[in-house]
Structure formats: C-alpha cells, structure tokens
Design an enzyme around this catalytic site. Structure first.
Site, PDB file in Angstrom:
ATOM      1  N   PRO A   1       0.822  -1.210   0.000  1.00 58.98           N
ATOM      2  CG  PRO A   1      -0.691  -1.541   1.697  1.00 58.98           C
ATOM      3  CD  PRO A   1       0.631  -1.995   1.211  1.00 58.98           C
ATOM      4  CD  GLU A   2       4.297   2.139  -3.676  1.00 55.99           C
ATOM      5  OE1 GLU A   2       4.463   3.188  -4.322  1.00 55.99           O
ATOM      6  OE2 GLU A   2       4.820   1.065  -4.007  1.00 55.99           O
TER       7      GLU A   2
ATOM      8  CE  LYS B   1       4.803   5.020   0.872  1.00 52.46           C
ATOM      9  NZ  LYS B   1       6.128   4.388   0.987  1.00 52.46           N
TER      10      LYS B   1
ATOM     11  NE  ARG C   1       4.073 -10.712   4.060  1.00 52.55           N
ATOM     12  CZ  ARG C   1       4.476 -10.760   2.807  1.00 52.55           C
ATOM     13  NH1 ARG C   1       5.623 -10.270   2.479  1.00 52.55           N
ATOM     14  NH2 ARG C   1       3.718 -11.280   1.896  1.00 52.55           N
TER      15      ARG C   1
ATOM     16  NE  ARG D   1      19.743  12.598   0.039  1.00 55.02           N
ATOM     17  CZ  ARG D   1      18.635  12.101   0.609  1.00 55.02           C
ATOM     18  NH1 ARG D   1      17.678  12.899   1.007  1.00 55.02           N
ATOM     19  NH2 ARG D   1      18.503  10.810   0.783  1.00 55.02           N
TER      20      ARG D   1
ATOM     21  NE  ARG E   1      12.710  -0.042   0.826  1.00 56.91           N
ATOM     22  CZ  ARG E   1      13.161  -0.536   1.978  1.00 56.91           C
ATOM     23  NH1 ARG E   1      13.821  -1.665   2.019  1.00 56.91           N
ATOM     24  NH2 ARG E   1      12.952   0.107   3.101  1.00 56.91           N
TER      25      ARG E   1
END
Length: 275
Positions: A2-3, A59, A111, A155, A264
């Site tokens: 779920p984003e 979220k 989970r 960054r 990721r």
DNA sequence: AAGAGACCCTGTTGGC
DNA sequence: TGCCAACAGGGTCTCT
C-alpha cells in the site's frame, strides 16, 4: 504494497461507509500491532466514539472521530482494511476488529509490520514520527520541478533512494518510484544530483501521472493489497517494469532487469532508461 | 546532514 | 514430502 494510491483508494471507499457510524466494540487480536497507547487503552478510547471523517496523509490512513481523537493506520507491507457485514467473524489475519453500527471493520495484516495508533485530540504524543516529518506528496501542487530539483542537488544517493525518502516524496513507494523512473527515462541508479533539471521536470510529471492513474485504477494488487470489499485494484495491468523482470519491455522489447538499491528491489529497462 | 545497513515481522517460495 | 534459508519491503534506528 500500500502506497499513496492504495491508501487513497481505501480512504475513498471507507469514508461514505463508516462516516457517522459509532464504534460499538474494538478487539485487538495481536497486541503488538497497536503502537500507541496500550491495546487496552486503545480499545477503551475507541468504544462509543463516532467516525467524523476519513483522511489520509501519504501512506497514513487517518480516521478522525467526533471526540477529536485520531485513529491512525499504517499498512506497511501487507496490511489491508476490509469492511464486512455486521456480525462477520474476524478473518485469518485480522489483527484489529472494530464493530460499527452497520459494519465490521477489520485491519488485516499477515506480517504484523503494520501499526495502529490512537492519538488524543490536538496531541502529538504517540504519533508516528514519520507522519510529523513528511515531505510534499507528488500529486500536490507544491510538488514542483523546483522543489524536487532543490532536493536532488544536495543528494548523491541513487535517484531511486531519494524518491523513496518520505521526507521528500511523501507517499511514494517501490512500485511507483520504479514506474515513474521508467516513464521519465531515468536509470534508478543515477545519482540524484546528476539528474538534470529537464529530466527532473519529466520525473515530476510522470510521478503525478502514475500516482493519479493508479488512484483511478483503485491501486495495484500485487501481493496482499485488496480494496475494502476484498476485490483487486487494476493498476497491475498498467505496470511497465515493476514485477516484470525477465519480461520484454513493453516499449522496446529489451529484457527488464532487476537489481537492489538500498535494500529495495528495483526494476528498469536498460534501453529506455539512460544511465 | 547524509548515507549505509540492520532490524522488525511472518507467510510464501524455491532449493535440496 | 519435508525442511530451511531466502525473500518480500516501509519505516525506524544506529553508526559513521
């Protein structure tokens, strides 16, 4: 996973069905799912309160109660929220069960990574820290090329990692970062400060497009995510790279590659996405 | 401040 | 068939 689009879908489906409903009982079936306060106080604090509205930040799903308290859910990897007819029994992975006037609301989380919070009116005690330090959502007007480029400039992490940074791109997760980078033609490994202003503009546009379209398609059902009635979203049919490793690119037929960025899993097309 | 990496969790998957 | 390690991954934390 779920984003933003999945949580927004849940919000839209929940709002008309539970607004104005009284919480008759609350049961916590897995105590460690309640992050704040204690499971006991959590239940007592919810009992007999009434749902005023259902909102969302990134979220986080936020159920605002008439008392002013906020019931906050974070679904993390595998959490779902389903609404069932009154009297339905909790399901295999139900961790929190709320009985409303006309429905049962289940927080299902196989989970047990997801969390629930009950925050007192006008307080920040117990609030997830991430909620207090969110950046701008890509679908918001304030998410501009200038905004993203200013962050990129300082960054040197891979651009993908910066897209996943909730302090910058609130609500973006693994699916939509991979998809937006694909549509913008940018390799996920590219250092953020090396993404040109022009490319950043494209990325802002593809992020907005992908997220908005995913909301219209009721989210992406891969893994555990389902809508509040238990049915699937449909954005998975429109994925170009996510979960497509080994398959031919839908644009150029080159094989989609997978790799890890900052722990990721990441997918990209070696030909469509310039390094 | 930024970046890298560990950790939380447990069901599912894949290898032997 | 059964066992076990690896994997899924967002957010938080620690360490540098």
């Amino acid at each position: 996973m779920p984003e933003l689009p999945e949580v927004e879908t849940i919000r839209r489906e929940l709002a008309p069905r539970i607004s104005g409903q009284r919480i008759r009982t609350c049961r916590v079936l897995r105590p460690d799912i309640v992050s704040y306060p204690t499971p006991d106080k959590f239940c007592r604090g919810l009992k007999n309160d009434i749902v005023r509205e259902v909102t969302r930040k990134a979220k986080y799903l936020i159920i605002v109660l008439v008392s002013g308290k906020q019931l906050i859910f974070h679904l993390r990897l595998s959490g779902t929220i389903v609404v069932r007819p009154r009297g339905t029994k909790p399901e295999r992975f139900t961790r929190i069960a709320l009985s409303l006037d006309n429905h049962e609301l289940f927080f299902n989380e196989p989970r047990v990574l997801g969390r629930a919070y009950l925050i007192e009116n006008n307080r920040t005690a117990g609030m997830p820290k991430g909620l207090l330090s969110l950046g701008i959502e890509p679908i918001a007007p304030g998410f501009t090329t200038q905004y993203l480029h200013d962050h990129f400039k300082k960054r040197k992490a891979p651009v993908k990692a910066v897209l996943l940074d909730q302090h910058i791109c609130a609500g973006v997760g693994n699916i939509y970062s991979d998809e937006a980078l694909f549509h913008a033609g940018i390799r996920p490994t590219r250092r953020a400060f090396r993404v040109t202003r022009r490319e950043t503009g494209r990325l802002v546009r593809t992020l907005k497009n992908v997220l908005k379209k995913a909301v219209r398609k009721f989210g992406t059902s891969v893994g555990d995510y389902v809508r509040t009635d238990g049915t699937n979203g449909s954005f998975q049919d429109l994925l170009y790279v996510y979960q497509r490793e080994g398959l031919p690119c839908r644009i150029c037929r080159t094989e989609i590659k997978a790799m890890k960025i900052g722990n990721r899993s990441t997918r990209y097309c070696p030909k469509c996405q310039k390094s």
